[in-house]
Design an enzyme around this catalytic site. Structure first.
Site, mmCIF file in Angstrom:
data_model
loop_
_atom_site.group_PDB
_atom_site.id
_atom_site.type_symbol
_atom_site.label_atom_id
_atom_site.label_comp_id
_atom_site.label_asym_id
_atom_site.label_seq_id
_atom_site.Cartn_x
_atom_site.Cartn_y
_atom_site.Cartn_z
ATOM 1 N N SER A 1 0.845 -1.188 0.000
ATOM 2 C CA SER A 1 0.000 0.000 0.000
ATOM 3 C C SER A 1 0.883 1.241 0.000
ATOM 4 O O SER A 1 1.768 1.374 0.836
ATOM 5 C CB SER A 1 -0.886 -0.001 1.250
ATOM 6 O OG SER A 1 -1.696 1.144 1.256
ATOM 7 N N GLY A 2 0.669 2.127 -0.969
ATOM 8 C CA GLY A 2 1.469 3.356 -1.056
ATOM 9 C C GLY A 2 2.710 3.234 -1.923
ATOM 10 O O GLY A 2 3.524 4.145 -1.993
ATOM 11 N N THR B 1 -1.496 2.827 -8.300
ATOM 12 C CA THR B 1 -2.536 3.613 -8.981
ATOM 13 C C THR B 1 -1.904 4.657 -9.903
ATOM 14 O O THR B 1 -2.362 4.859 -11.030
ATOM 15 C CB THR B 1 -3.457 4.282 -7.931
ATOM 16 O OG1 THR B 1 -4.071 3.246 -7.166
ATOM 17 C CG2 THR B 1 -4.535 5.116 -8.588
ATOM 18 N N ASN C 1 -0.957 5.640 3.273
ATOM 19 C CA ASN C 1 -1.068 6.202 1.930
ATOM 20 C C ASN C 1 -2.186 7.244 1.910
ATOM 21 O O ASN C 1 -3.301 6.964 2.320
ATOM 22 C CB ASN C 1 -1.388 5.044 0.959
ATOM 23 C CG ASN C 1 -1.490 5.471 -0.482
ATOM 24 O OD1 ASN C 1 -1.351 6.638 -0.816
ATOM 25 N ND2 ASN C 1 -1.739 4.515 -1.349
ATOM 26 N N SER D 1 -5.172 6.012 -0.976
ATOM 27 C CA SER D 1 -5.154 4.546 -1.026
ATOM 28 C C SER D 1 -6.403 4.013 -1.731
ATOM 29 O O SER D 1 -7.521 4.397 -1.394
ATOM 30 C CB SER D 1 -5.093 4.004 0.407
ATOM 31 O OG SER D 1 -5.107 2.604 0.396
ATOM 32 N N SER D 2 -6.209 3.116 -2.709
ATOM 33 C CA SER D 2 -7.352 2.470 -3.373
ATOM 34 C C SER D 2 -7.991 1.506 -2.386
ATOM 35 O O SER D 2 -7.332 0.599 -1.899
ATOM 36 C CB SER D 2 -6.886 1.674 -4.601
ATOM 37 O OG SER D 2 -6.260 2.521 -5.525
ATOM 38 N N GLY E 1 -2.881 -2.871 -2.228
ATOM 39 C CA GLY E 1 -1.601 -3.468 -1.838
ATOM 40 C C GLY E 1 -1.666 -4.155 -0.490
ATOM 41 O O GLY E 1 -2.589 -3.947 0.299
ATOM 42 N N GLU F 1 -1.350 -5.052 3.280
ATOM 43 C CA GLU F 1 -1.502 -4.143 4.423
ATOM 44 C C GLU F 1 -1.231 -4.862 5.738
ATOM 45 O O GLU F 1 -1.642 -6.005 5.921
ATOM 46 C CB GLU F 1 -2.925 -3.545 4.456
ATOM 47 C CG GLU F 1 -3.178 -2.570 3.320
ATOM 48 C CD GLU F 1 -4.537 -1.898 3.371
ATOM 49 O OE1 GLU F 1 -4.692 -0.887 2.661
ATOM 50 O OE2 GLU F 1 -5.442 -2.358 4.086
#
Length: 522
Positions: free
Chosen positions: A4-5, A9, A51, A54-55, A273, A275
């Site tokens: 994540s981050g 994206t 993030n 974050s998606s 991502g 986590e």
């Protein structure tokens, strides 16, 4: 793929721009395709500890081509984190769109939607940010409106959609209290104004038909049940709006060519991502399972296919060992005794609790190297993932997996006078993908979230038959700072992603592989 981050994206957006640029066209369709990402980000992304953008859902974008011209696009969405609508942990925010609306709507528009000062709303916890941030959100709101126009959303659809979102926020402020005369539950006097402000007609009626459970006769328990039902309604309404946006995008971007014309395709998978937070819930388990599947796909493609090619050519090759995560996938996905199957089984029993679920998995996975029972007073368990050990808090697992809505509540939605809300719950004129949250036609048995995860597996199977390219995103530091590289953190990611082994294969082997024809011609 990546943590994540790590930049998945942003890489997806750059890749889309690059592909559209290679088409060398300047059609409206190409511009519409480029507008899809900012639109989805507003409704599906949020700030987390790891993030700022974050998606909170997975997406698969299919671009369809005839020769070098793009002819259409299709979008599939997976597992939107709806629980974020009603609860966010410290340092986190709700979905971006709520903040954009407060910053971007005029005073007249806010009045029309019944929106007051943002600090008053429980679902966004009063976290609104500085003047600079508000200015940035105002600009983002304008971008969302432009994207909605560009992709082809009608003005009335946009108004209805924002009315539903404003209604969801007001609904979050409705509280309940005991009715002294007959021992039942009513909406508290203090929150009647919020009930009126839930501008969408149906949200006002909903709380009057929330059933009390026969297993929880106490009034305080009923108040809690009503609050849970209120939150369920908010989550479902938001999830339906998101699913509707995806369906509308697919309708507007569908290819307009004769059925006999053969189209080629490029698919881009951008998924949440891996986590590992201070507190990890059901959502993190779903996210990390999706990442386990992606990692397995990468392993299969790079290592197993590579070794098979050497064997077939009878080249001397020492078998390379790699970190195969199949045992973890078996632990989570096996039928009938994998963790998700056991969760679905427990979710089917009305009397089952999160504790009975944890007891069941503790006894089922005793001795499994990738599973550890919880050791603290908090109900939970740990899983040793390919990227490391994650401790999960089991509270809320059953409720989140069931993801159901009472039938009488569904009926109110269907009969709503807000046209869009009625459409969202009847399925009229909407397209549905395998991964969609909505039901078409008459109500049927709801799919649990665990079952919906299997739609991701269907996608993975399709990817095995394609010609995949892997974009591995590496996160440079945990401080969200540009230009700072934490070498240890980078090395850890290279190691658990299997990239060091990949480099070894490429270095030891034959990296250039022409066909015989190419070789002879050269």
């Amino acid at each position: 793929s990546g943590e994540s981050g790590a930049g998945k994206t942003e890489s997806t957006k750059l890749l889309l721009q690059h592909i559209m640029n290679l088409c060398k066209g300047n059609s409206q369709l190409e511009q519409q395709i480029l507008q899809v990402n900012p639109l989805l980000e507003a409704f599906g992304n949020a700030q987390t500890v790891m993030n700022d953008n974050s998606s909170r859902f997975g997406k698969y974008i299919q671009l369809r081509f005839q020769k070098n011209t793009v002819r259409g696009a299709k979008l599939s969405e997976y597992l939107l984190e709806k629980s974020r609508v009603v609860q966010q942990d410290t340092g986190e925010r709700n979905f971006h769109i709520f903040y954009y609306m407060f910053a971007g709507l005029s005073l007249e528009e806010k009045e029309m939607y019944g929106l007051l000062d943002p600090s008053l709303y429980r679902y966004i916890s009063g976290r609104f940010g500085t003047q600079d941030v508000a200015q940035r959100w105002k600009h983002k709101y304008q971008e969302v409106c432009n994207a909605l126009d560009m992709v082809g959303f009608q003005e009335q659809e946009q108004v209805d959609m924002q009315a539903i979102l404003a209604g969801v926020l007001s609904l979050g402020n409705v509280t309940f209290e005991p009715e002294e005369s007959n021992g039942s539950v009513k909406v508290s006097e203090a929150s009647r104004g919020w009930l009126k402000a839930a501008a969408v007609d149906v949200l006002r009626q909903l709380v009057c038909c929330v059933p009390c459970s026969p297993w929880s006769p106490s009034v305080s328990c009923c108040c809690s049940l009503c609050a849970d039902a209120r939150d369920s309604i908010a989550k479902v309404a938001y999830g339906r709006v998101f699913g509707w946006i995806v369906c509308k995008i697919n309708e507007l971007l569908a290819e307009n060519v004769d059925s006999e014309v053969e189209l080629s395709e490029i698919g881009i998978l951008d998924i949440f991502g891996f986590e590992n937070f201070a507190v990890n819930r059901f959502e993190q388990l779903c996210i990390n399972l999706a990442n386990e599947q992606l990692q397995h796909f990468f392993n299969h493609h790079i290592f197993q296919l590579e070794q098979a090619a050497y064997k077939e050519e009878e080249l001397p090759w020492e078998t390379i060992t790699f970190n195969n995560n199949q045992p973890i996938l078996n632990l989570l996905l096996a039928k009938p005794l994998g963790l998700l199957s056991l969760l679905d089984e427990q979710s089917a029993f009305p009397q089952a609790t999160d504790k009975t679920f944890v007891d069941k998995i503790n006894s089922s996975f005793k001795g499994n190297l990738h599973f550890q029972p919880g050791r603290s007073r908090v109900l939970g368990f740990s899983i040793i993932h390919y990227a490391g050990k994650v401790q999960y808090t089991a509270g809320g697992f059953l409720e989140k997996n069931r993801d159901t809505l009472p039938a009488n509540v569904r009926g109110l939605f269907v009969n709503s006078i807000t046209p869009l809300l009625s459409v969202l719950f009847t399925g009229k004129s909407l397209c549905y993908g395998r991964a969609s949250y909505m039901n078409q036609g008459p109500p049927r048995q709801e799919l649990s979230v665990g079952m919906r995860l299997h739609s991701l597996m269907v996608l993975m199977e399709r990817m095995y038959s394609a010609n995949p390219h892997f974009v591995r995103c590496i996160k440079p530091n945990n401080q969200k700072e540009p230009g700072v590289v934490d070498s240890q953190m980078v090395l850890l990611q290279l190691r658990y992603n299997g990239l060091l082994e990949t480099i070894r294969i490429r270095r030891d082997g034959f990296s250039w592989r022409p066909s015989f024809e190419e070789f002879a011609e050269r």
